[in-house]
Design a protein around this motif. Sequence first.
Motif, PDB file in Angstrom:
ATOM      1  N   THR A  34      30.125  44.435  65.859  1.00 16.06           N
ATOM      2  CA  THR A  34      31.372  44.072  66.504  1.00 16.06           C
ATOM      3  C   THR A  34      32.463  44.135  65.457  1.00 16.06           C
ATOM      4  OG1 THR A  34      32.519  42.416  67.797  1.00 16.06           O
ATOM      5  CG2 THR A  34      31.076  41.612  66.091  1.00 16.06           C
ATOM      6  N   LEU A  35      33.711  44.241  65.912  1.00 18.37           N
ATOM      7  CA  LEU A  35      34.810  44.313  64.961  1.00 18.37           C
ATOM      8  C   LEU A  35      35.868  43.260  65.243  1.00 18.37           C
ATOM      9  CD1 LEU A  35      35.130  48.184  64.906  1.00 18.37           C
ATOM     10  CD2 LEU A  35      34.490  46.782  62.972  1.00 18.37           C
ATOM     11  N   ASN A  36      35.736  42.574  66.379  1.00 19.55           N
ATOM     12  CA  ASN A  36      36.709  41.542  66.709  1.00 19.55           C
ATOM     13  C   ASN A  36      36.532  40.346  65.779  1.00 19.55           C
ATOM     14  OD1 ASN A  36      37.388  38.959  68.214  1.00 19.55           O
ATOM     15  ND2 ASN A  36      38.474  40.534  69.347  1.00 19.55           N
ATOM     16  N   MET A  37      37.636  39.825  65.243  1.00 20.42           N
ATOM     17  CA  MET A  37      37.515  38.803  64.204  1.00 20.42           C
ATOM     18  C   MET A  37      36.910  37.511  64.726  1.00 20.42           C
ATOM     19  SD  MET A  37      40.730  39.998  61.985  1.00 20.42           S
ATOM     20  CE  MET A  37      41.617  38.552  61.758  1.00 20.42           C
ATOM     21  N   ALA A  38      37.274  37.119  65.952  1.00 13.28           N
ATOM     22  CA  ALA A  38      36.713  35.876  66.499  1.00 13.28           C
ATOM     23  C   ALA A  38      35.216  36.039  66.757  1.00 13.28           C
ATOM     24  CB  ALA A  38      37.439  35.507  67.788  1.00 13.28           C
ATOM     25  N   ASP A  39      34.855  37.191  67.314  1.00 13.77           N
ATOM     26  CA  ASP A  39      33.457  37.470  67.580  1.00 13.77           C
ATOM     27  C   ASP A  39      32.669  37.509  66.271  1.00 13.77           C
ATOM     28  OD1 ASP A  39      31.486  37.938  69.406  1.00 13.77           O
ATOM     29  OD2 ASP A  39      31.653  40.109  69.300  1.00 13.77           O
ATOM     30  N   LEU A  40      33.304  38.080  65.246  1.00 17.65           N
ATOM     31  CA  LEU A  40      32.665  38.142  63.931  1.00 17.65           C
ATOM     32  C   LEU A  40      32.385  36.753  63.391  1.00 17.65           C
ATOM     33  CD1 LEU A  40      34.491  40.919  61.954  1.00 17.65           C
ATOM     34  CD2 LEU A  40      32.096  40.750  62.494  1.00 17.65           C
ATOM     35  N   ALA A  41      33.394  35.868  63.562  1.00 15.96           N
ATOM     36  CA  ALA A  41      33.228  34.519  63.035  1.00 15.96           C
ATOM     37  C   ALA A  41      31.970  33.882  63.615  1.00 15.96           C
ATOM     38  CB  ALA A  41      34.453  33.679  63.369  1.00 15.96           C
ATOM     39  N   ASN A  87      37.949  30.046  70.320  1.00 14.69           N
ATOM     40  CA  ASN A  87      38.044  29.722  71.741  1.00 14.69           C
ATOM     41  C   ASN A  87      39.192  30.445  72.403  1.00 14.69           C
ATOM     42  OD1 ASN A  87      35.861  28.094  71.728  1.00 14.69           O
ATOM     43  ND2 ASN A  87      37.002  26.207  71.365  1.00 14.69           N
ATOM     44  N   ALA A  88      40.319  30.523  71.664  1.00 15.25           N
ATOM     45  CA  ALA A  88      41.480  31.171  72.267  1.00 15.25           C
ATOM     46  C   ALA A  88      41.194  32.635  72.545  1.00 15.25           C
ATOM     47  CB  ALA A  88      42.693  31.041  71.345  1.00 15.25           C
TER      48      ALA A  88
END
Lengths: 113, 232, 490
Positions: C185-192, C482-483
């Motif tokens: 994945t590359l999305n930062m929130a998903d990465l976290a 969450n956002a």
Amino acid sequence: MIFYVTSILVILIGIYAVLVKKNLIKIVIGLSIVDSGVNLLLISIGYVKHGTAPIFSRPDLTAAQMVDPVPQALVLTAIVIGLGVTAVALALVIRLYDHHKTMDINKIRKLKW
Amino acid sequence: MRKALAILLLVIVGYYFIAIFLNVPFGNKPKGVGEYYLDKTPTQTGAANAVTAIVVSYRGFDTLGEVTVLFLAATGLGAILFDKKGKKRRLQNASIIVKETSRVIYPLIVLLGAYVFIHGHLTPGGGFQGGAIIATGVLLMFMSYRSFETNHGALSWIESLAGITFVSLGLSGLIWGTSFLQNILVGGAQQNLGQLNHLVSAGIIPLIYIAVGFKVGAELTALLDNMLKTIK
Amino acid sequence: MNLTPVQFVAIPLFAAFLIPIVAKISKEAVKYIPGIVFLYLAYVAFTLFPKALEKPIVEIIAGFKPPFGIVLYFGPTAAFLVSMVMVVGFVIWLYSFKFIIREPSEKYYMLFMMLITGATGIMLTGDVFNLFVFFEITAIAAYSLTAFLRDKDGAEAAFKYLLIGSFSSTFFLLAIALIYSNTHTLNMADLAVKMQNVDVTTKLFILILFISGLGIESELFPLNGWAPDAYSQAPTPVAAVFAGIVVKASLYALLRLVFLMFNWSEVFYLLLVLGVITMLVGEMSAMRQHQIKRMLAFSSIGQMGLIVIAFSIATVPSLQAGFFQMVNHVLIKSLLFFSAGYLVFHSGSKDISALDGLGKEKPITSFFFAFGALAILGLPPFSGFWGKMFILMAAGNSHLLLVVVLILISGIIEAVYYLRVISRLYFYKETTKEVRRTPVSGLVAMGILTVLIIILGLYPNTILAYLKPAANDLLHRTEYINAVLGQIHL
């Protein structure tokens, strides 16, 4: 596996050229070799054994047979960015050659490096 | 000495890189977002080429940035080499065989480039590749004819208009749809995806790629022209 | 058309594409485009700011929900930074209005607009690869602008910057390759979320790659060799953009990634050490400089060290202090670069020794420089005092006494070299020079900055209160996650 090792070797060869070579053009070539190495690495991450190109060109092709398309999309962007950087670098080399009449980086260093 | 140090440094760096990447699984089926894109591309975007769907639709914002990078490179090059403008290229005229052959194949190369970017959503390739092919055709002409000139005014018009088209298509998604770069011709209740593997399909994806193709072709041509003019 | 955060990226880009066409009709009209863009975007920023304070605005690009599409995250931190960029960008535009004498002026404005596009993109994006793209846009625009004057040293400084910058982008791309191969994945929130399952060695390696990649642009210690050359060779307004906008944007990107993915206490300790070394080395090198712009560049490195210290303490008050010092530094350093630009222009030499007695000949410009110098030193009535004070208090509360002492020492070093310049301006014998006028637009730009600095100095606590949501937003990653991802699980 050998794909990873080879592309890392390509990156290292590029870095070697940047660090050791004295000619400005060769340094720019080194930078593009580094770029190519990183791109190869990215592409090999998306590789799937016996996979085919991610294009639904025939009805019998299914998603399960295809390689990961994301790294390919990323590499497309990375290639263009590498091209942009190389173009600006070459323009700067032309400028530097104009001012100093030499390509040797040791003779150009006026600012502290 | 310098070489030995460089090699030592690279051996250490290389060792760690290889050690880290040996842990990375190789040749497995795509997971995560890659799998999702492969599954959903035909039904969500209508494009046959999943890479194109990602580049123009799912990650279209990256492509906008990518176009900007090229535009930026052309602009920066023009600024750095500004006072070189107006000089003639000092290339030798090529032999008659090269000249006549390139005159015949130049239009064909441009046609191939146009084909590649128009069919970007169906076959391998797309705007960037098509634009690059067109620029190689122009390079061939530069090499074989000393007198071959491009129309600078037209090139910068194409660059600007194609860029504006891309951003406007993006903003149109904001005006008539819900988000920037949304594929406004696709989706909604009727799902106007078009037929898979037909030229008229995938909504704004081919439109964007045509704009990108024009832009890349014009920019790379301008880059080549600027560079060649500095040869003394 | 609704006001949405994507306009911060799209509108400057649109302007950059529009400029060549407008230039064909009237070269004079091109000059006004960036000003209009900044005014409009400042309006958008201040309209969206209160909404972002209530609830972070997550904008989905191209209609695909995260992590499959790219998102823009406009939380309190981004809102604050983007508003700052727009205000400072407007002032810099005002200043460069009469400054750019070199042709091709329309290309200057195009590069400037794209630099702003890249910097705001870095602040807004919620996707690592997109971050890389904007990072490169900023970098290429910065290389071209460094060499814009087309002189000998400019080309050399730009080439040096480009070499270092290419390495930084290679590291960044390698980090992305590792991230994608491990988490898909590359999305930062998903990465976290997904990075928690990655083993520690790989994570550490990714962190090192990120720090070396982004640290180069944020002027962290061993990686900041490009900065003094680039600052001193680039046109003055561009130096102000580097110090004020580019460096802040990449520092924000680094901090965002660290707070999201690597929030271990050891990482903050590492950043603290890097910050302290950056600060000390920057200030000490600044003292040894003979050219005024190089001195300002090193001083800027020192200030970045101070800001990194504030952020790496990682408590709400220290983050507030860090943001406060960021605003401070942006305003004051721009003022210093602006006035130094005209002082260099008037004295005809880049050397500090050529400034003797200019205080009497150019009273207004010299006053602005002296004002900026006193403000950055942190003398009590000025905003710099509060910035340093808040950071010292935060460090003291975390029992980092050594850091407190080192900050005070670096403050003394800073005082030495700034007061040296001021004394040359005012107390040295004047030498007769050909006096040229400072354009009104330049004076107005400096005046605006001075007023802003005074306001900041008079009401520090009000501004600090506004910074609290920004600090919380950066510090607490669950809200971010969450956002962005909340819409999926619902």
